[in-house]
Design an enzyme around this catalytic site. Structure first.
Site, PDB file in Angstrom:
ATOM      1  N   ALA A  80      51.874 -34.524   6.554  1.00 51.38           N
ATOM      2  CA  ALA A  80      51.679 -35.484   7.633  1.00 51.38           C
ATOM      3  C   ALA A  80      51.313 -36.846   7.044  1.00 51.38           C
ATOM      4  O   ALA A  80      50.931 -36.931   5.875  1.00 51.38           O
ATOM      5  CB  ALA A  80      50.552 -35.005   8.548  1.00 51.38           C
ATOM      6  N   GLN A  82      48.746 -38.616   7.461  1.00 50.81           N
ATOM      7  CA  GLN A  82      47.366 -38.570   6.961  1.00 50.81           C
ATOM      8  C   GLN A  82      47.068 -37.275   6.196  1.00 50.81           C
ATOM      9  O   GLN A  82      45.934 -36.780   6.207  1.00 50.81           O
ATOM     10  CB  GLN A  82      46.377 -38.756   8.114  1.00 50.81           C
ATOM     11  CG  GLN A  82      46.212 -40.207   8.521  1.00 50.81           C
ATOM     12  CD  GLN A  82      45.699 -41.090   7.380  1.00 50.81           C
ATOM     13  OE1 GLN A  82      44.905 -40.670   6.543  1.00 50.81           O
ATOM     14  NE2 GLN A  82      46.157 -42.333   7.332  1.00 50.81           N
ATOM     15  N   SER A  83      48.057 -36.737   5.521  1.00 55.16           N
ATOM     16  CA  SER A  83      47.858 -35.491   4.780  1.00 55.16           C
ATOM     17  C   SER A  83      46.852 -35.665   3.632  1.00 55.16           C
ATOM     18  O   SER A  83      46.977 -36.586   2.811  1.00 55.16           O
ATOM     19  CB  SER A  83      49.201 -35.034   4.207  1.00 55.16           C
ATOM     20  OG  SER A  83      49.006 -34.038   3.227  1.00 55.16           O
ATOM     21  N   ASN A  84      45.894 -34.765   3.585  1.00 50.95           N
ATOM     22  CA  ASN A  84      44.971 -34.728   2.444  1.00 50.95           C
ATOM     23  C   ASN A  84      45.652 -34.108   1.229  1.00 50.95           C
ATOM     24  O   ASN A  84      45.314 -34.417   0.091  1.00 50.95           O
ATOM     25  CB  ASN A  84      43.733 -33.903   2.799  1.00 50.95           C
ATOM     26  CG  ASN A  84      43.018 -34.475   3.997  1.00 50.95           C
ATOM     27  OD1 ASN A  84      42.507 -35.585   3.950  1.00 50.95           O
ATOM     28  ND2 ASN A  84      43.000 -33.732   5.109  1.00 50.95           N
TER      29      ASN A  84
END
Ligand code: PLP
Length: 343
Positions: A80, A82-84
């Site tokens: 995504a 905002q993927s970590n």
């Protein structure tokens, strides 16, 4: 717990890069324990060490171990916006001297500028990773195929690329990190009645459950759905567990019966802050001074609160909540949080 040491030792045959700072702490949450009338502990996997920490560091130790063993120079990964995971992969690549190509999928429609520029997006830019866009958010095999096309181009240019897949139809190397994580917890504390973990791609949930069961620990592991409803997620965890059993060579029956999924905290959907998510996020911050993240860990804690309300977790029980990190995304969700906090 001797059996936990054996589980850890059984992982030694898989190539592994060292990315963690060491074992993460387990802390008692005294004020929340009093408030909720349980004995609540938190495994602080937000403190794994690399970049802003989080569960993905554990998983990446095995992907990057595999990549190093293959002499790779470029890692490609999708997630995504905002993927970590992609941010942590960029940090791991930086540490190991590799190039990182991050594919960002539009999984959460209607998000504003901060979502697309702050939090993990900003961190990955600082880390020097390259970003590419993928317009669809619900097409795992399409996202993986796009990475493979890019990898082919790199190969033709003389590079050695490595794709970290999103789909569950690949070897679940990341789950090995949580087999290690479950065993690590048992080495620190093994007298708990239940554990509560997030369930997204499934690597954390499936790996953690496996770590516990292979060490002979029978406590329920409640997987809190952060991405899909419980039926869909059940099928996914089954797939990951079965593949993990193949990889580690144990009988899948040892773990498949332990799948337990709860999706009451999922609404209004992946990457969206519902009322229970906001309550959980502020309750944790205001009673314990610990930040959760809006996408995964606040939902996981909201799930724990729901299990308590329903009596599935009983009063007085000793419960471990797995904090998987992700707080960098708080800044990307500032507009949504502002609106909720000002109400
Ligand atoms: C902070 C955080 N917690 C939990 C999860 C879910 O973990 P998994 O994908 O292993 O199910 C993720 C996944 O991206 C994450 O970034």
């Amino acid at each position: 717990m001797k059996a936990a040491t054996e589980v850890t030792e059984s992982l030694a045959r898989f190539p592994r890069a060292t990315l963690m700072s060491g074992a993460t702490p387990v802390e008692r949450l005294d004020r929340l324990s009093n408030l909720l009338d349980i004995d609540l502990w938190m495994k602080r996997d937000d403190l794994t060490g690399l970049s802003f920490g989080g569960n993905k560091t554990r998983q990446l130790e095995f992907y990057f171990g595999d990549a190093l063993a293959q002499g790779v120079d470029t890692v490609l990964i999708t997630g995504a916006v905002q993927s970590n995971f992609v941010r942590a992969a960029a940090a791991a690549a930086a540490r190991l001297g590799m190039r990182a190509i991050l594919q960002l999928e539009e999984r959460v429609p209607g998000m504003g500028d901060l979502y697309h520029s702050s939090g993990n997006v900003l961190l990955a830019r600082i880390l020097g990773a390259e970003h590419i866009r993928f317009p669809v958010g619900e097409d795992e095999s399409g996202a993986d195929a796009a990475l493979h096309r890019r990898a082919e181009t790199l190969r033709a240019e003389g590079h050695k690329p490595y794709v970290i897949h999103l789909g569950s139809d690949h070897s679940p190397l990341g789950a090995l990190g949580y087999v290690a994580g479950g065993a690590e917890l048992l080495g620190q504390m093994d007298d708990f009645d239940a554990a509560v973990v997030p369930s997204g791609s499934g690597s954390t949930h499936a790996g953690f459950l496996t770590g516990l069961r292979l060490a002979g620990h029978a406590a329920p592991v409640y997987g809190i759905c952060v991405r899909r409803d419980a039926d869909q997620q059940h099928r996914r965890i089954e797939t990951v567990l079965t593949r993990l059993a193949g990889l580690m060579e144990f009988a899948p029956a040892r773990v498949l019966g332990g799948i337990s999924l709860w999706d009451d905290a999922l609404a209004p959907g992946y990457g969206r802050i519902g009322e229970t998510t906001q309550e959980a996020l502020t309750l944790m911050a205001r009673t314990e001074g610990v930040f959760l993240d809006p996408v995964y860990t606040a939902k996981t804690f909201a799930g724990l609160l729901g299990l308590l309300r329903q009596g599935i977790i009983g009063k007085g029980q000793k419960v471990v909540l797995l904090h998987t990190g992700g707080q960098a995304a708080l800044f990307a969700y500032q507009e949504e949080l502002d609106t909720l906090l000002d109400r």
